[in-house]
Design a protein around this motif. Structure first.
Motif, PDB file in Angstrom:
ATOM      1  N   GLU A  80       0.891  -1.226   0.109  1.00 38.93           N
ATOM      2  CA  GLU A  80      -0.003  -0.053   0.088  1.00 38.93           C
ATOM      3  C   GLU A  80       0.977   1.221  -0.036  1.00 38.93           C
ATOM      4  O   GLU A  80       0.585   2.141  -0.669  1.00 38.93           O
ATOM      5  CB  GLU A  80      -0.940   0.049   1.196  1.00 38.93           C
ATOM      6  CG  GLU A  80      -1.650   1.132   1.042  1.00 38.93           C
ATOM      7  CD  GLU A  80      -2.805   1.190   2.600  1.00 38.93           C
ATOM      8  OE1 GLU A  80      -3.297   2.222   2.832  1.00 38.93           O
ATOM      9  OE2 GLU A  80      -2.921   0.046   3.081  1.00 38.93           O
ATOM     10  N   TYR A  81       1.857   1.253   0.730  1.00 38.65           N
ATOM     11  CA  TYR A  81       2.951   2.200   0.972  1.00 38.65           C
ATOM     12  C   TYR A  81       3.498   2.647  -0.558  1.00 38.65           C
ATOM     13  O   TYR A  81       3.684   3.556  -1.211  1.00 38.65           O
ATOM     14  CB  TYR A  81       3.717   2.141   1.901  1.00 38.65           C
ATOM     15  CG  TYR A  81       4.924   3.519   1.630  1.00 38.65           C
ATOM     16  CD1 TYR A  81       4.516   4.522   2.236  1.00 38.65           C
ATOM     17  CD2 TYR A  81       6.217   3.143   1.103  1.00 38.65           C
ATOM     18  CE1 TYR A  81       5.856   5.576   2.136  1.00 38.65           C
ATOM     19  CE2 TYR A  81       7.143   4.217   0.895  1.00 38.65           C
ATOM     20  CZ  TYR A  81       6.951   5.379   1.516  1.00 38.65           C
ATOM     21  OH  TYR A  81       7.637   6.449   1.050  1.00 38.65           O
ATOM     22  N   ASP A  82       3.812   1.536  -1.292  1.00 42.49           N
ATOM     23  CA  ASP A  82       4.530   1.360  -2.570  1.00 42.49           C
ATOM     24  C   ASP A  82       3.600   1.990  -3.327  1.00 42.49           C
ATOM     25  O   ASP A  82       4.232   3.099  -4.254  1.00 42.49           O
ATOM     26  CB  ASP A  82       4.887  -0.174  -2.694  1.00 42.49           C
ATOM     27  CG  ASP A  82       5.682  -0.188  -4.327  1.00 42.49           C
ATOM     28  OD1 ASP A  82       7.067   0.334  -4.223  1.00 42.49           O
ATOM     29  OD2 ASP A  82       5.544  -0.608  -5.043  1.00 42.49           O
ATOM     30  N   ALA A  83       2.378   1.751  -3.542  1.00 42.60           N
ATOM     31  CA  ALA A  83       1.422   2.361  -4.564  1.00 42.60           C
ATOM     32  C   ALA A  83       1.535   3.767  -4.293  1.00 42.60           C
ATOM     33  O   ALA A  83       1.425   4.596  -5.279  1.00 42.60           O
ATOM     34  CB  ALA A  83       0.062   1.573  -4.456  1.00 42.60           C
ATOM     35  N   HIS A  84       1.115   4.067  -3.006  1.00 41.05           N
ATOM     36  CA  HIS A  84       1.009   5.605  -2.683  1.00 41.05           C
ATOM     37  C   HIS A  84       2.198   6.353  -3.211  1.00 41.05           C
ATOM     38  O   HIS A  84       2.141   7.417  -3.921  1.00 41.05           O
ATOM     39  CB  HIS A  84       0.790   5.825  -1.285  1.00 41.05           C
ATOM     40  CG  HIS A  84       0.618   7.117  -0.770  1.00 41.05           C
ATOM     41  ND1 HIS A  84      -0.445   8.086  -0.863  1.00 41.05           N
ATOM     42  CD2 HIS A  84       1.702   7.818  -0.200  1.00 41.05           C
ATOM     43  CE1 HIS A  84      -0.203   9.293  -0.537  1.00 41.05           C
ATOM     44  NE2 HIS A  84       1.021   9.370  -0.091  1.00 41.05           N
ATOM     45  N   ALA A  85       3.365   6.078  -2.612  1.00 41.20           N
ATOM     46  CA  ALA A  85       4.578   6.708  -3.053  1.00 41.20           C
ATOM     47  C   ALA A  85       5.020   6.683  -4.334  1.00 41.20           C
ATOM     48  O   ALA A  85       5.743   7.920  -4.682  1.00 41.20           O
ATOM     49  CB  ALA A  85       5.841   6.099  -2.149  1.00 41.20           C
ATOM     50  N   HIS A 113       2.634   9.466  -5.257  1.00 44.32           N
ATOM     51  CA  HIS A 113       2.935  10.652  -4.688  1.00 44.32           C
ATOM     52  C   HIS A 113       4.150  10.599  -3.768  1.00 44.32           C
ATOM     53  O   HIS A 113       3.997  10.402  -2.795  1.00 44.32           O
ATOM     54  CB  HIS A 113       1.609  10.954  -3.692  1.00 44.32           C
ATOM     55  CG  HIS A 113       0.340  10.960  -4.452  1.00 44.32           C
ATOM     56  ND1 HIS A 113      -0.007  11.836  -5.235  1.00 44.32           N
ATOM     57  CD2 HIS A 113      -0.814   9.942  -4.609  1.00 44.32           C
ATOM     58  CE1 HIS A 113      -1.242  11.633  -5.852  1.00 44.32           C
ATOM     59  NE2 HIS A 113      -1.729  10.313  -5.328  1.00 44.32           N
ATOM     60  N   PRO A 114       5.295  10.855  -4.569  1.00 45.36           N
ATOM     61  CA  PRO A 114       6.443  10.654  -3.587  1.00 45.36           C
ATOM     62  C   PRO A 114       6.705  11.615  -2.476  1.00 45.36           C
ATOM     63  O   PRO A 114       6.148  12.647  -2.367  1.00 45.36           O
ATOM     64  CB  PRO A 114       7.479  10.956  -4.863  1.00 45.36           C
ATOM     65  CG  PRO A 114       7.009  10.784  -5.926  1.00 45.36           C
ATOM     66  CD  PRO A 114       5.666  11.021  -5.951  1.00 45.36           C
ATOM     67  N   LEU A 115       6.975  11.002  -1.332  1.00 41.32           N
ATOM     68  CA  LEU A 115       7.100  12.006  -0.228  1.00 41.32           C
ATOM     69  C   LEU A 115       8.489  12.805  -0.292  1.00 41.32           C
ATOM     70  O   LEU A 115       9.491  12.419  -0.665  1.00 41.32           O
ATOM     71  CB  LEU A 115       7.035  10.819   1.096  1.00 41.32           C
ATOM     72  CG  LEU A 115       5.726  10.339   1.537  1.00 41.32           C
ATOM     73  CD1 LEU A 115       5.112   9.405   0.393  1.00 41.32           C
ATOM     74  CD2 LEU A 115       5.919   9.732   2.976  1.00 41.32           C
TER      75      LEU A 115
END
Length: 209
Positions: free
Chosen positions: A53-58, A61-63
């Motif tokens: 889930e983090y991978d898909a978000h980042a 939308h890179p942090l």
């Protein structure tokens, strides 16, 4: 164990993926998930969905380095993963980014009423630039700043895997309050190709390191 204002803090030698806590802080690249090191250990423990889930978000939308993002773990011993964008940060910014990310991760934990948090030695992995002492200073400085406010967080455990000597070094930072009044530091740990090769081979074999 040391009381930092409202929060109990400790350093232990153990496997963070086996900690029965509300949330685990996981060091991540800012634009994708890290499936090696702590990320790999969490994935193998049953929390792969949280990493994905983090991978898909980042990727979408890179942090910014120093930011944090929370997901459910999806399995394993913890309920949540607190992803911190610290992996790959420049040597001169890694210390500040680590402290900022831990502080923001604690804020996310507090927002949903979490009580117990486990955090690894951030920034001193095989591609990290911080020493164990520097990591402990950044982590506990963030805890101390966060503990000045009312919070649901009751306990933060810094978990060092595999090295009693490194755990003792971090424990001395906590016990001697060497995290107080620290200025930003430049990463002092140098890249070790042999260490990287061993870690890479263990990742391929599905082993923790």
């Amino acid at each position: 164990m040391k009381q930092i204002n409202r929060i109990q803090a400790e350093v232990i030698n153990g496997n963070i993926a086996a900690m029965a806590v509300d949330a685990v802080i996981v060091p991540q690249f800012n634009s994708c998930a890290s499936y090696g090191g702590v990320g790999g250990a969490m994935a193998r423990s049953g929390a792969r969905n949280g990493l994905d889930e983090y991978d898909a978000h980042a990727q979408k939308h890179p942090l910014v380095f120093g930011e944090a993002f929370m997901t459910a773990s999806g399995g394993g011993c913890s309920k949540y993963l607190l992803h911190v964008a610290t992996v790959g940060c420049d040597d001169d910014k890694a210390f500040a980014a680590t402290g900022c990310a831990v502080y923001k991760a604690l804020q996310l934990a507090d927002n949903v009423g979490l009580k117990t948090i486990a955090v690894p030695a951030i920034g001193n992995g095989i591609i990290g630039c911080l020493t164990t002492e520097q990591s402990a200073k950044a982590v506990f400085a963030a805890v101390a700043r966060f503990a000045e406010q009312a919070t649901s967080v009751e306990k933060v455990s810094m978990v060092i895997y595999g090295s009693p000597a490194e755990a003792q070094a971090a424990r001395e930072v906590l016990d001697k309050e060497a995290y107080l009044n620290v200025a930003d530091e430049v990463g002092q740990k140098k890249f070790d190709f042999a260490e990287w090769a061993v870690g890479f081979s263990k990742d391929l074999a599905g082993e923790d390191y």
